[in-house]
Design a protein around this motif. Sequence first.
Motif, PDB file in Angstrom:
ATOM      1  N   ASP A   1       3.867  24.394   5.119  1.00  0.00           N
ATOM      2  CA  ASP A   1       4.529  25.431   5.910  1.00  0.00           C
ATOM      3  C   ASP A   1       5.636  26.096   5.075  1.00  0.00           C
ATOM      4  O   ASP A   1       5.780  25.831   3.885  1.00  0.00           O
TER       5      ASP A   1
ATOM      6  N   LEU B   1       1.825  16.603  12.492  1.00  0.00           N
ATOM      7  CA  LEU B   1       2.335  17.971  12.443  1.00  0.00           C
ATOM      8  C   LEU B   1       3.536  18.075  11.508  1.00  0.00           C
ATOM      9  O   LEU B   1       3.664  19.035  10.737  1.00  0.00           O
TER      10      LEU B   1
ATOM     11  N   TYR C   1       1.946  28.908   7.584  1.00  0.00           N
ATOM     12  CA  TYR C   1       1.342  27.844   6.790  1.00  0.00           C
ATOM     13  C   TYR C   1       0.355  28.439   5.799  1.00  0.00           C
ATOM     14  O   TYR C   1      -0.292  29.463   6.081  1.00  0.00           O
TER      15      TYR C   1
ATOM     16  N   LYS D   1       3.697  20.327   8.152  1.00  0.00           N
ATOM     17  CA  LYS D   1       4.806  21.272   8.015  1.00  0.00           C
ATOM     18  C   LYS D   1       5.529  21.066   6.687  1.00  0.00           C
ATOM     19  O   LYS D   1       5.838  22.028   5.979  1.00  0.00           O
TER      20      LYS D   1
ATOM     21  N   GLU E   1       2.303  27.967  13.386  1.00  0.00           N
ATOM     22  CA  GLU E   1       2.242  26.694  14.110  1.00  0.00           C
ATOM     23  C   GLU E   1       1.636  26.884  15.496  1.00  0.00           C
ATOM     24  O   GLU E   1       0.877  26.031  15.982  1.00  0.00           O
TER      25      GLU E   1
END
Length: 520
Positions: A262, A254, A274, A258, A228
């Motif tokens: 992620d 974001l 990720y 995620k 990240e």
Amino acid sequence: MARKRYPIGIQTFSEIRKGDYLYVDKTEYVYRMTHADAKYMFLSRPRRFGKSLLASTLHAYFEGRKELFEGLAIANMEIEWEQYPVLHFDMSLGKHMDKDALNRYLHNMLQNNELRLGIKTRDVEDTNVRFTNLIMDIYHQTGKQVVVLIDEYDAPLLDVVHEEKDLPVLRNVMRNFYSPLKACDPYLRYVFLTGITKFSQLSIFSELNNIKNISMEREYADICGITEEEIKRHMKEGMDELADKLQVTHDEVLDALKENYDGYHFTWPSPDVYNPYSLLNAFSDGRLNSYWFGSGTPTYLIEMLRKYNVLPSEIGGIEAMAADFDAPTEQMESIVPLLYQSGYITIKKGDPQMEIYLLDIPNKEVRVGLMRSLLPNYVNRQVRTCNVTVAKMSLAISEGRMDDALRLLQTFLGTVPYCDNTDYEGHYQQLMYIIFSMLSYEVDVEVRTPHGRVDMVLKTRSKLYLIELKLDRSADKAMEQINLKNYSDRFALCKLPVVKVGINFDSKKGTIEDWKIETA
């Protein structure tokens, strides 16, 4: 400032640097690897996680191509930039081959390296002899030790890992090819191998027992993949573009990235990693999609799930010792090593001292993709119609309309041709688990309470559903069990409204007979 282009499908370091593509700087790791005590190294990561780019970066580094590394971390670390001859083998195309085809493929790669380095081709039948000759000829011609990079070393074996007949034959071919790595040790500067699975050293590398496996080393936790922090540092323009296209805020985009891509950890503790393939494709296309899973679900994985009789609900939530999953796949006693090394489950937390780890599905993309791959086993190949039904069910459940969602499922199952193994309750439990997992909700089966086990618990953003299933009985009986054992008491602290759902399936019709819904 205009953003750099995304290197979609480009795995060659020099092309990325010369073409001014986005490059997330991993060269600090290159310096660390090449100045470590170990001369032989192995790295396992899932497919499309950047292993080939890492091998290509090592190739450029050992060739002393200093100009390609300007502005990168290693430029401030390396002083000498000494040049070495590099042998580079990409095994990724050596799939779906029998013994003879694989031998021809290996000879072709040896020839390509001979031509690239100006070494006279010798007419020899055995690949290990030709490989040995190549290393020796390079050493005597240049006076330099040789670097050997082998990318996707296990690719020729993966598609037959579940076959007792073909695996030993192809394994012997590869063991024969790799054997010079031990005999030629004095003439080698550095050897690096990448792969997905971990085969035992005895079966593949014979006497080569000095390979350093860095796959779970903490200092290499994010050597492949994107963190990240790297997204925020290198991809701000891409984040802004994606937020605009999706019409959401920067923080919301974001969160979506995620949730979808992620969640990988290859040791513990570790930063969140990720999936780089999915992440870059999402930025490039301006939308979220199933890129990594859509790029190819390996048939060997589905075959092995069948071989080990793994139910969909058993794929995640696994406690295991490191030796149970960071283990040679051809000796495995469960599906766990293959699931972990292939990237379908990952470390979610752990105790490194005790070497006990919790393994689970990393993110939404993998969970939904896995369940879609397993769905044909439960709906007799009526996948397209089921996907439409699931989409409509998702909307209904998100709006709190469980009654409508079950009606949709009842209608769909009523149109599916007869499917095997529908005469036991567990079939319907796994079918429901797959469908609810495809909806991207939290779902669990056989959840313990002080008074027994709930068949299914489904958690959405607004409600918690306690679901009891019956076969050839009645929805009233299912609801009676929920109320009799006070299952809802177990979830009183979840801070969500609890909804009780009793469902009865008809084994002859293969669909839902009736259901009952009550608020706790």
